[in-house]
Design an enzyme around this catalytic site. Structure first.
Site, mmCIF file in Angstrom:
data_model
loop_
_atom_site.group_PDB
_atom_site.id
_atom_site.type_symbol
_atom_site.label_atom_id
_atom_site.label_comp_id
_atom_site.label_asym_id
_atom_site.label_seq_id
_atom_site.Cartn_x
_atom_site.Cartn_y
_atom_site.Cartn_z
ATOM 1 N N LYS A 101 0.056 4.279 -0.225
ATOM 2 C CA LYS A 101 -0.553 5.478 0.373
ATOM 3 C C LYS A 101 -0.339 6.677 -0.572
ATOM 4 O O LYS A 101 -0.443 6.506 -1.780
ATOM 5 C CB LYS A 101 -0.006 5.702 1.784
ATOM 6 C CG LYS A 101 -0.122 4.413 2.625
ATOM 7 C CD LYS A 101 0.098 4.585 4.086
ATOM 8 C CE LYS A 101 -0.093 3.231 4.785
ATOM 9 N NZ LYS A 101 -0.009 3.312 6.230
ATOM 10 N N GLY A 120 2.755 2.448 10.775
ATOM 11 C CA GLY A 120 3.704 3.547 10.643
ATOM 12 C C GLY A 120 4.414 3.894 11.937
ATOM 13 O O GLY A 120 5.044 4.934 12.045
ATOM 14 N N SER A 150 3.628 -2.042 10.228
ATOM 15 C CA SER A 150 5.081 -2.109 10.402
ATOM 16 C C SER A 150 5.676 -3.466 10.018
ATOM 17 O O SER A 150 6.568 -3.967 10.703
ATOM 18 C CB SER A 150 5.470 -1.724 11.836
ATOM 19 O OG SER A 150 5.095 -0.379 12.101
ATOM 20 N N ASN A 196 0.859 -1.184 0.000
ATOM 21 C CA ASN A 196 0.000 0.000 0.000
ATOM 22 C C ASN A 196 0.891 1.228 0.000
ATOM 23 O O ASN A 196 1.507 1.553 1.008
ATOM 24 C CB ASN A 196 -0.904 -0.029 1.246
ATOM 25 C CG ASN A 196 -1.734 1.240 1.371
ATOM 26 O OD1 ASN A 196 -1.793 2.051 0.437
ATOM 27 N ND2 ASN A 196 -2.366 1.409 2.519
ATOM 28 N N GLU A 201 -6.666 4.734 7.854
ATOM 29 C CA GLU A 201 -6.462 6.159 7.585
ATOM 30 C C GLU A 201 -7.712 6.785 6.981
ATOM 31 O O GLU A 201 -8.005 7.959 7.212
ATOM 32 C CB GLU A 201 -5.224 6.345 6.684
ATOM 33 C CG GLU A 201 -3.940 6.124 7.483
ATOM 34 C CD GLU A 201 -2.777 5.556 6.704
ATOM 35 O OE1 GLU A 201 -2.787 5.602 5.459
ATOM 36 O OE2 GLU A 201 -1.838 5.046 7.349
ATOM 37 N N GLU A 224 -5.148 -4.784 10.523
ATOM 38 C CA GLU A 224 -4.126 -3.756 10.697
ATOM 39 C C GLU A 224 -4.379 -3.018 12.006
ATOM 40 O O GLU A 224 -5.146 -2.037 12.032
ATOM 41 C CB GLU A 224 -4.178 -2.760 9.538
ATOM 42 C CG GLU A 224 -3.901 -3.380 8.191
ATOM 43 C CD GLU A 224 -3.324 -2.359 7.213
ATOM 44 O OE1 GLU A 224 -2.219 -2.600 6.713
ATOM 45 O OE2 GLU A 224 -3.953 -1.315 6.981
ATOM 46 N N HIS A 257 -9.391 1.312 4.804
ATOM 47 C CA HIS A 257 -8.125 1.474 5.515
ATOM 48 C C HIS A 257 -8.335 2.373 6.735
ATOM 49 O O HIS A 257 -9.140 3.316 6.695
ATOM 50 C CB HIS A 257 -7.072 2.084 4.583
ATOM 51 C CG HIS A 257 -5.702 2.017 5.162
ATOM 52 N ND1 HIS A 257 -5.242 2.947 6.062
ATOM 53 C CD2 HIS A 257 -4.714 1.110 5.014
ATOM 54 C CE1 HIS A 257 -4.017 2.610 6.433
ATOM 55 N NE2 HIS A 257 -3.667 1.505 5.813
HETATM 56 P P1 13P Z 1 3.184 0.536 7.637
HETATM 57 O O1 13P Z 1 3.681 -0.760 7.039
HETATM 58 O O2 13P Z 1 3.893 1.737 7.103
HETATM 59 O O3 13P Z 1 3.104 0.460 9.121
HETATM 60 O O4 13P Z 1 1.673 0.708 7.102
HETATM 61 C C1 13P Z 1 0.787 -0.349 7.212
HETATM 62 C C2 13P Z 1 -0.416 -0.036 6.433
HETATM 63 O O5 13P Z 1 -1.182 0.854 6.796
HETATM 64 C C3 13P Z 1 -0.660 -0.795 5.198
HETATM 65 O O6 13P Z 1 -1.937 -0.528 4.701
#
Ligand code: 13P
Length: 236
Positions: free
Chosen positions: A8, A166, A196, A6, A92, A160, A90
């Site tokens: 982002k 992150g 992560s 992903n 976010e 997640e 997601h």
């Molecule tokens: P990170 O791997 O940067 O922690 O992000 C995970 C994520 O949100 C994947 O959709």
């Protein structure tokens, strides 16, 4: 085993095309691989990966086939580009853009109806975990999906935990396994872990019986680290 990257809000069309051309030649082991670039970079990724087994997925999709929805993208538009699937729900989007269990379900239903594969994200926040609410949150989020969609082979869930996204704080393999088993007891589909995931923890996470792959954020932006994660997960 599925490893999805992903991206982002990283990599415009130029960088996406360059990355995907390099990905064609990388050693990715034996896992299924998907990349999820931002909308504007989807066409470049599809073009660069044409003729390969690597899939290209979007990061979101609207529930209507068209309409007056400024800033949204419809499933048939993604299909027209040659996009294979999409992420939905997601954290976010849930945290910063008002996504709810209800809109998540509507997006999944539309995506599947139009032939897109879906990676639907669920997971508890740090405060919810500390309050002992992880199970209730997962039951609510996954239950809404289980109750709201038709039977399908085109859905995977990504667990997640928000506190692991992150932050460099990965869930332990035991925490991931426990959550994945719970998710699967509610909805029997493959379950990816996200939060992560890095080259040095991918293998032990992937080795858990109910971990069917990973949704990788930051570490998917670098070719060598993404390819290493794919190879590590191939061993389990
Ligand atoms: P990170 O791997 O940067 O922690 O992000 C995970 C994520 O949100 C994947 O959709």
């Amino acid at each position: 085993m599925l490893i999805a990257g992903n991206w982002k809000m990283f990599k415009g069309p130029g960088e996406a095309g360059e990355f995907c051309r390099a990905l064609r030649d990388a050693d990715l082991g034996t896992v299924d691989v998907v990349v999820c670039p931002p909308y504007v970079s989807l066409a470049a990724a599809v073009q660069a990966l044409a003729g390969t087994e690597i899939g290209v997925a979007a990061q979101n999709v609207h529930w209507k086939a068209d309409g007056a929805f400024t800033g949204e993208i419809a499933a048939p538009m993604l299909r027209e580009l040659g996009v294979y699937g999409t992420i939905v729900g997601h954290s976010e989007r849930r945290q910063f853009f008002g996504e709810t269990d209800e809109t998540v379900v509507k997006r999944i239903v539309a995506a599947i109806e139009h032939g897109l594969h879906v990676i639907a994200c669920v997971g508890e926040t740090e405060a919810e975990r500390e309050a002992g609410e992880t199970e209730a949150v997962l039951r609510r989020q996954v239950g809404a999906i289980a109750d709201g969609i038709p039977e399908t082979d085109d859905l995977v869930i990504a667990y997640e935990p928000v506190w692991a996204i992150g932050t460099g704080k990965t869930a332990t393999p035991e925490i991931a396994q426990e959550a994945h088993a719970l998710v699967r007891s509610i909805l029997d589909v493959p379950v990816l872990y996200g939060g992560s995931v890095k080259p040095d923890n991918a293998a032990e996470l992937a080795a858990q019986p109910d971990v069917d792959g990973a949704l990788v954020g930051g570490a998917s932006l670098d070719l060598e680290s993404f390819a290493t994660i794919c190879r590590q997960a191939s061993h389990s």
